[in-house]
Motif scaffolding. Structure first.
Motif, PDB file in Angstrom:
ATOM      1  N   SER A  29       0.870  -1.273   0.101  1.00 61.95           N
ATOM      2  CA  SER A  29      -0.036  -0.026  -0.156  1.00 61.95           C
ATOM      3  C   SER A  29       0.974   1.173   0.053  1.00 61.95           C
ATOM      4  N   ILE A  30       2.030   1.371   0.782  1.00 63.24           N
ATOM      5  CA  ILE A  30       2.870   2.516   0.812  1.00 63.24           C
ATOM      6  C   ILE A  30       3.626   2.536  -0.560  1.00 63.24           C
ATOM      7  N   LYS A  33       0.993   4.253  -2.834  1.00 62.90           N
ATOM      8  CA  LYS A  33       0.844   5.511  -2.718  1.00 62.90           C
ATOM      9  C   LYS A  33       2.062   6.533  -2.978  1.00 62.90           C
ATOM     10  N   ARG A  61       1.255  11.733   1.478  1.00 63.41           N
ATOM     11  CA  ARG A  61       0.775  10.737   1.016  1.00 63.41           C
ATOM     12  C   ARG A  61       0.810   9.491   2.127  1.00 63.41           C
ATOM     13  N   LEU A  62       1.668   9.432   2.855  1.00 65.60           N
ATOM     14  CA  LEU A  62       1.348   8.565   3.978  1.00 65.60           C
ATOM     15  C   LEU A  62       0.216   8.701   5.111  1.00 65.60           C
ATOM     16  N   VAL A  65      -2.808   6.342   4.327  1.00 70.66           N
ATOM     17  CA  VAL A  65      -2.316   4.864   4.205  1.00 70.66           C
ATOM     18  C   VAL A  65      -3.144   4.253   5.447  1.00 70.66           C
ATOM     19  N   PRO A 165      -4.588  -2.661   6.990  1.00 65.32           N
ATOM     20  CA  PRO A 165      -4.065  -2.338   5.542  1.00 65.32           C
ATOM     21  C   PRO A 165      -5.122  -2.302   4.584  1.00 65.32           C
ATOM     22  N   GLU A 166      -5.275  -1.811   3.670  1.00 65.51           N
ATOM     23  CA  GLU A 166      -6.142  -1.691   2.500  1.00 65.51           C
ATOM     24  C   GLU A 166      -6.295  -3.036   1.710  1.00 65.51           C
ATOM     25  N   TYR A 226      -7.886   7.312  -0.645  1.00 67.03           N
ATOM     26  CA  TYR A 226      -7.553   6.337   0.424  1.00 67.03           C
ATOM     27  C   TYR A 226      -7.546   5.001  -0.129  1.00 67.03           C
TER      28      TYR A 226
END
Length: 380
Positions: A29-30, A33, A61-62, A65, A165-166, A226
């Protein structure tokens, strides 16, 4: 000495044998992003370290997350008592600091000195330049995080979104209106790792009108910042053509229509739940009796993360996640065109009889035929 961003995860640490899966998902995810920035990323035990020359952009951006407990811009130094102290003494001089609170933590017990010994050494050297280490009355707060080879020093913790986490908890259909509540519900769903599939029922004859509406585009742009999503647009006119038969049950029948359509889309998309923005007793359609009736015989779980919140609390959350100002913009929301005095206590037998007289199965089938599925950003 090198600058970096240190990322901490909280709840993930409780996942036992599944921890690696969630950490890898968070790193993915990071990485997604930060796409477009020049960066590298490393995992070091209970933290993630990001190296980039674009620190401010990376931090912005973080902040979008899920799964990050907190993060901070750090200075990296060798884990040597003298070097850590020399760096801090220079910092005190540069910033003209006279009192400081320092919190030190030793992650690796094989380091030859512990946190107390380090603090005593710093205290002794700081006293020489009239700087006091004070836990209560201080001008600046500094954290020292020592690992075996590298020590991280920072003075500002940035709170992350927390949660999971997404896309780690599966798919769910999220009912999204033009109001305040449903975007907050969507945010809370994403925070728990839900992969969102939005269902937006609109009052226009053409899906493209809703798709191109500036308010809707702006809301989806924010929510997609997101977690990226699939979106379904369905016009309400087929339901509305039969809605006159419902009388004071009109809003309740519409909510039931929404849930039944969502259930059909869930089956198609492999989603396992439906999310709504219901708050118990906030409006007449959200009494306990009506919530029961609306969801009667729906075969998948219906989650209502706002159920115990009052309007003030929901508005506060909306402002915090920046959806409130968008929600407040004018939009001909479908719910606003229904009967003004809906029943507060519905009867399931009457509702089922209305479904037959309104030919609900045909309404749902024909509405789904007119659905527009969008699987990418609608703002591009």
């Amino acid at each position: 000495m090198q600058k970096a961003i240190l990322v901490h995860f909280g709840e993930i640490w409780l996942k036992g044998r599944n921890r690696v899966f969630y950490i890898n998902k968070l790193i993915s995810s990071i990485t997604e992003k930060l796409n477009g920035l020049d960066f590298s990323i490393e995992r070091r035990f209970d933290r993630i370290v990001i190296y980039t020359n674009e620190l401010e952009k990376a931090k912005e951006r973080l902040a979008h997350v899920f799964g990050i407990s907190h993060f901070e811009e750090v200075e990296e130094l060798p884990t040597k008592k003298e070097e850590i102290t020399r760096y801090l003494i220079n910092k005190f001089k540069e910033e003209n600091i006279k009192s400081v609170r320092i919190e030190a933590h030793r992650s690796d017990k094989t380091i030859s000195f512990n946190s107390i010994e380090l603090l005593n050494f710093i205290k002794k050297e700081a006293k020489k330049i009239n700087v006091k280490l004070d836990f209560k009355n201080f001008e600046k707060r500094i954290w020292i995080n020592m690992t075996k080879d590298i020590t991280y020093i920072y003075s500002n913790k940035i709170k992350g979104l927390g949660g999971m986490p997404e896309k780690t908890s599966g798919k769910a259909i999220i009912l999204l209106s033009g109001g305040i509540d449903s975007p907050v519900s969507a945010f809370l769903a994403m925070k728990r790792g839900i992969e969102p599939i939005y269902l937006h029922i609109h009052p226009f004859n053409d899906n493209k009108i809703a798709l191109e509406n500036e308010k809707i585009k702006e809301m989806f742009s924010l929510l997609d910042s997101y977690v990226s999503s699939i979106k379904y647009f369905i016009p309400s006119y087929i339901f509305q053509a039969e809605a006159i038969k419902a009388g004071q049950y009109e809003v309740i029948m519409f909510k039931r229509f929404l849930l039944k359509v969502a259930e059909k889309i869930a089956k198609k998309e492999g989603a396992l739940a439906i999310y709504t923005g219901d708050s118990l007793a906030q409006v007449s359609s959200q009494t306990l009796q009506n919530i029961y009736t609306e969801g009667y015989n729906i075969k998948i779980p219906i989650f209502r993360p706002l159920i115990g919140l009052d309007k003030e609390e929901i508005v506060s959350l909306a402002k915090k996640i920046n959806t409130f100002d968008i929600s407040a913009k004018p939009y001909p929301d479908v719910c606003s065109i229904f009967a003004r005095h809906p029943k507060t206590k519905s009867n399931i037998e009457e509702i089922l009889a209305l479904e037959k007289s309104m030919n609900f199965s045909t309404i749902i089938k024909e509405s789904l035929k007119r659905a527009l599925r969008v699987d990418s950003s609608i703002t591009s």
